[in-house]
Every structure is written in structure tokens, then in C-alpha cells.
Write a protein that holds these residues in place. Structure first.
Motif, mmCIF file in Angstrom:
data_model
loop_
_atom_site.group_PDB
_atom_site.id
_atom_site.type_symbol
_atom_site.label_atom_id
_atom_site.label_comp_id
_atom_site.label_asym_id
_atom_site.label_seq_id
_atom_site.Cartn_x
_atom_site.Cartn_y
_atom_site.Cartn_z
ATOM 1 N N MET A 15 0.856 -1.139 -0.115
ATOM 2 C CA MET A 15 0.016 -0.142 -0.049
ATOM 3 C C MET A 15 0.951 1.282 -0.060
ATOM 4 N N ARG A 16 0.631 2.135 -0.836
ATOM 5 C CA ARG A 16 1.527 3.428 -1.076
ATOM 6 C C ARG A 16 0.615 4.670 -0.797
ATOM 7 N N TYR A 17 1.009 5.482 0.175
ATOM 8 C CA TYR A 17 0.220 6.662 0.491
ATOM 9 C C TYR A 17 1.108 7.727 0.281
ATOM 10 N N HIS A 18 0.394 8.336 -0.572
ATOM 11 C CA HIS A 18 0.920 9.817 -1.078
ATOM 12 C C HIS A 18 0.434 10.960 -0.285
ATOM 13 N N GLU A 19 1.398 12.138 -0.698
ATOM 14 C CA GLU A 19 1.125 13.465 0.247
ATOM 15 C C GLU A 19 -0.227 13.923 -0.073
ATOM 16 N N ASP A 20 -0.532 13.796 -1.562
ATOM 17 C CA ASP A 20 -2.080 14.369 -1.765
ATOM 18 C C ASP A 20 -3.213 13.494 -1.309
ATOM 19 N N GLU A 21 -3.044 12.549 -0.396
ATOM 20 C CA GLU A 21 -4.147 11.516 0.210
ATOM 21 C C GLU A 21 -4.327 10.478 -0.751
ATOM 22 N N ARG A 22 -3.614 10.528 -1.897
ATOM 23 C CA ARG A 22 -4.018 8.955 -2.725
ATOM 24 C C ARG A 22 -3.347 7.905 -2.137
ATOM 25 N N VAL A 23 -4.088 6.606 -2.365
ATOM 26 C CA VAL A 23 -3.617 5.522 -1.769
ATOM 27 C C VAL A 23 -3.610 4.576 -3.072
ATOM 28 N N THR A 80 -1.772 2.093 10.319
ATOM 29 C CA THR A 80 -2.476 3.164 9.377
ATOM 30 C C THR A 80 -3.333 4.012 9.825
ATOM 31 N N THR A 81 -3.209 4.640 11.177
ATOM 32 C CA THR A 81 -4.167 5.283 11.890
ATOM 33 C C THR A 81 -4.031 6.647 11.122
ATOM 34 N N PRO A 82 -5.266 7.451 11.137
ATOM 35 C CA PRO A 82 -5.425 8.737 10.631
ATOM 36 C C PRO A 82 -4.209 9.781 11.046
ATOM 37 N N LYS A 83 -3.860 9.735 12.433
ATOM 38 C CA LYS A 83 -2.887 10.543 12.722
ATOM 39 C C LYS A 83 -1.598 10.359 12.318
ATOM 40 N N LEU A 84 -1.159 9.158 11.832
ATOM 41 C CA LEU A 84 0.101 8.945 11.375
ATOM 42 C C LEU A 84 0.169 9.343 10.000
ATOM 43 N N LEU A 85 -0.978 8.916 9.118
ATOM 44 C CA LEU A 85 -1.294 9.311 7.737
ATOM 45 C C LEU A 85 -1.242 10.755 7.552
ATOM 46 N N SER A 86 -1.744 11.299 8.472
ATOM 47 C CA SER A 86 -1.726 12.863 8.402
ATOM 48 C C SER A 86 -0.154 13.502 8.486
ATOM 49 N N ILE A 88 2.457 11.934 7.884
ATOM 50 C CA ILE A 88 3.213 11.781 6.721
ATOM 51 C C ILE A 88 2.897 12.677 5.577
ATOM 52 N N ARG A 89 1.550 13.038 5.221
ATOM 53 C CA ARG A 89 1.148 14.233 4.290
ATOM 54 C C ARG A 89 1.918 15.673 4.748
ATOM 55 N N GLN A 90 1.494 15.693 6.079
ATOM 56 C CA GLN A 90 2.037 17.005 6.629
ATOM 57 C C GLN A 90 3.608 17.480 6.034
ATOM 58 N N TYR A 91 4.627 16.461 6.027
ATOM 59 C CA TYR A 91 5.709 16.734 5.902
ATOM 60 C C TYR A 91 6.026 16.278 4.442
ATOM 61 N N LYS A 92 4.865 15.901 3.653
ATOM 62 C CA LYS A 92 5.123 15.727 2.010
ATOM 63 C C LYS A 92 6.064 14.578 1.773
ATOM 64 N N LYS A 93 5.659 13.182 2.501
ATOM 65 C CA LYS A 93 6.481 12.305 2.365
ATOM 66 C C LYS A 93 5.581 11.086 1.657
ATOM 67 N N VAL A 94 6.331 10.157 1.310
ATOM 68 C CA VAL A 94 5.437 9.141 0.652
ATOM 69 C C VAL A 94 5.838 7.847 1.547
ATOM 70 N N ALA A 95 4.724 6.942 1.753
ATOM 71 C CA ALA A 95 4.760 5.839 2.998
ATOM 72 C C ALA A 95 4.411 4.621 2.121
ATOM 73 N N GLU A 96 5.163 3.527 2.000
ATOM 74 C CA GLU A 96 4.895 2.443 1.657
ATOM 75 C C GLU A 96 4.767 1.224 2.546
ATOM 76 N N HIS A 97 3.728 0.621 2.520
ATOM 77 C CA HIS A 97 3.266 -0.219 4.017
ATOM 78 C C HIS A 97 3.045 -1.669 3.513
ATOM 79 N N VAL A 98 3.254 -2.633 4.211
ATOM 80 C CA VAL A 98 2.723 -3.996 3.984
ATOM 81 C C VAL A 98 1.762 -4.443 5.069
ATOM 82 N N PRO A 99 0.595 -4.469 4.534
ATOM 83 C CA PRO A 99 -0.393 -4.659 5.623
ATOM 84 C C PRO A 99 -0.500 -6.228 5.970
ATOM 85 N N ALA A 100 0.194 -6.574 6.990
ATOM 86 C CA ALA A 100 0.328 -7.840 7.288
ATOM 87 C C ALA A 100 -0.984 -8.323 8.154
#
Length: 263
Positions: A15-23, A80-86, A88-100
Motif C-alpha cells: 500500500m502506497r500513501y501519497h502526500e496528496d491523500e492518494r492511496v 495506518t491510523t489517521p494521525k500517522l497518515l496525516s 506523513i502528508r504534513q511533511y510531504k512524504k511517501v509511505a509504503e506499507h505491507v499490511p500484514a
């Protein structure tokens, strides 16, 4: 467990989470056209941390302190809580996550947060032999400046509860097989759960076989169990400029902060 997690548990996806809220749901080994290098010069910081499922209130405050200083954050037990994803977006990062696995539609597993999108990512999952909950690993690949070489980064949370080392060896070797063939610099880091003499001996034997070196810490305050450290950073094709362990009560593990220089 919802349908998506049931689907993911049987397939190799990231799962890839973008700074513009795309997943994005990204298939393992799906190459991405990306011309932007991970870093702009020859030095960069990484932070490696098991964040204990974000159970402690100060966890995100500690992350926010270091997220803007690091090109890569390698997290274990990330949810992948809303606070962590927020954040990541705040600092304009990209997150890649393996949902186990999933709890109430919150996905848990390893997460690699970077300054830019990876050009390739591969997920790995291995079920705990006793409790049957998967542990995950993620390999991501990034462009580097002024070179055709790429940086390969492996983020792992190793199986914990098992009789003997068969499953442990299987998980580690599967990951190292991927790293062994890479021609550029390599980082392997995470929570290896190397809490026994057999596990620790096996881990060091396997990483030596592919010419990885451990990062050493002068003040070693890593999380231990049965007297053995659990968290490690291994590398190849890079130089270590600085390495420290950050003392915190925001997790049951202390973060590892390493500054690398490209050879």
C-alpha cells in the motif's frame, strides 16, 4: 477481517500513501517511472524504529521531531491510523506499507517512509508459527543522484515465537536472496527478534554471506530480550558517518538514527 485484508493476505501487494491523500495498491515488483532521486547530495539520514503500534501518546511527537531530518524512516509495528497518515502528508512524504493484518480496518505491518516514491517495491510476509499472525518485510528501491546505481532498502520485522530457527532462517534468507543480487548500495534494518544465541549466530552468518556489515553504536541502548539486542542496521556500498540511539519512552524500543555517505 475485511475483504481487502483477506485479499492482501494471499497476494504480494504494497500500500502506497501519497502526500496528496492518494492511496495506491502496488503489486510487488511493479516498476515505477520516477526520475526524482531519494537524496540531492551524498549524505542522508535514516531512522529505524519499532513504534509499538503507536500505543504511547508521545510516539508521533518523536516521529515529527525526526521525520524532516531523515530521507528514510523504517518503521515496524506501524498502523495506518489517521494521525500517522496525516503526519506523513504534513511533511510531504511517501509511505509504503505491507499490511500484514488488520484491526478495525487499521492495517498493521512494516512501513518505509521516504522523501520520494520508490521505483520498485516488494512485500514479504511470514506467519508466526505459534500465533499465526504474519510478520512482514518490505524491500524498496530508490534512484540516487549522479549515478546509475540505485539504493535497495529492506525493512523487516522478523518472526518472534517459534521452536528452533527453521522459520526464522526461511524469512531472513528469502529477504537476503533479494538483496544479494543488487549491484548498488544496500541497507537492511529493522526488528530482527534475534533474542537467542542461535538466532543471533544465524543472523550474523547470513548477513556475512552477502557482505553486509553491521552499524555499531558506541552507547548501545537498543531494546534487548534475554540479553540480546533486537534492532539492527546492516549495510553495503555505503560509509557510516554517525550512528546513535535515541532514548525515549514513546515506544518499548529506542530508535536507531544513522547518517550514511555514498561511496
Amino acid at each position: 477481517m475485511n475483504k481487502l485484508v483477506g485479499f492482501l493476505s494471499d497476494h504480494d501487494y504494497v500500500m502506497r500513501y501519497h502526500e496528496d491523500e492518494r492511496v495506491e495498491l502496488v503489486h510487488s515488483d511493479q516498476h515505477i517511472l520516477n526520475s526524482q532521486p531519494l537524496i540531492s547530495d551524498n549524505t542522508f539520514n535514516i531512522l529505524v524504529w519499532n513504534i509499538f503500534k503507536q500505543k504511547r501518546l508521545d510516539c508521533l511527537n518523536v516521529l515529527s521531531k525526526y521525520i524532516d531530518q531523515t530521507a528514510l524512516l523504517l518503521l515496524q509495528e506501524a498502523q495506518t491510523t489517521p494521525k500517522l497518515l496525516s503526519l506523513i502528508r504534513q511533511y510531504k512524504k511517501v509511505a509504503e506499507h505491507v499490511p500484514a493484518y488488520s484491526i478495525n480496518d487499521i492495517y498493521a505491518g512494516v512501513m518505509t517512509i521516504a522523501d520520494t516514491i520508490s521505483i520498485n517495491s516488494v512485500s514479504f510476509k511470514e506467519k508466526e508459527p505459534l500465533i499465526r499472525i504474519p510478520k512482514s518485510a518490505l524491500v524498496t528501491q530508490y534512484r540516487l543522484p549522479n549515478t546509475q546505481d540505485t539504493l535497495l532498502v529492506a525493512n523487516i520485522h522478523a518472526v518472534n515465537f517459534s521452536f528452533g530457527v527453521k522459520i526464522y532462517r526461511q524469512q531472513i534468507k528469502m529477504l537476503l536472496n533479494r538483496l544479494n543480487t543488487h549491484q548498488g548500495p544496500v541497507i537492511l534494518a529493522g526488528d530482527f527478534n534475534a533474542w537467542s544465541r542461535k538466532r543471533l549466530h544465524l543472523l550474523y552468518s547470513l548477513i556475512r554471506n552477502i557482505n553486509l556489515k553491521p552499524v555499531n553504536f558506541s552507547a548501545d541502548i537498543r531494546k534487548t530480550f534475554m540479553g540480546k539486542p533486537l534492532d539492527f542496521v546492516f549495510y553495503r556500498g555505503l560509509k557510516v558517518e554517525q550512528a546513535e540511539i535515541i532514548h525515549t519512552t514513546a515506544s518499548d524500543h529506542n530508535p536507531l538514527l544513522v547518517r550514511f555517505i555514498l561511496n
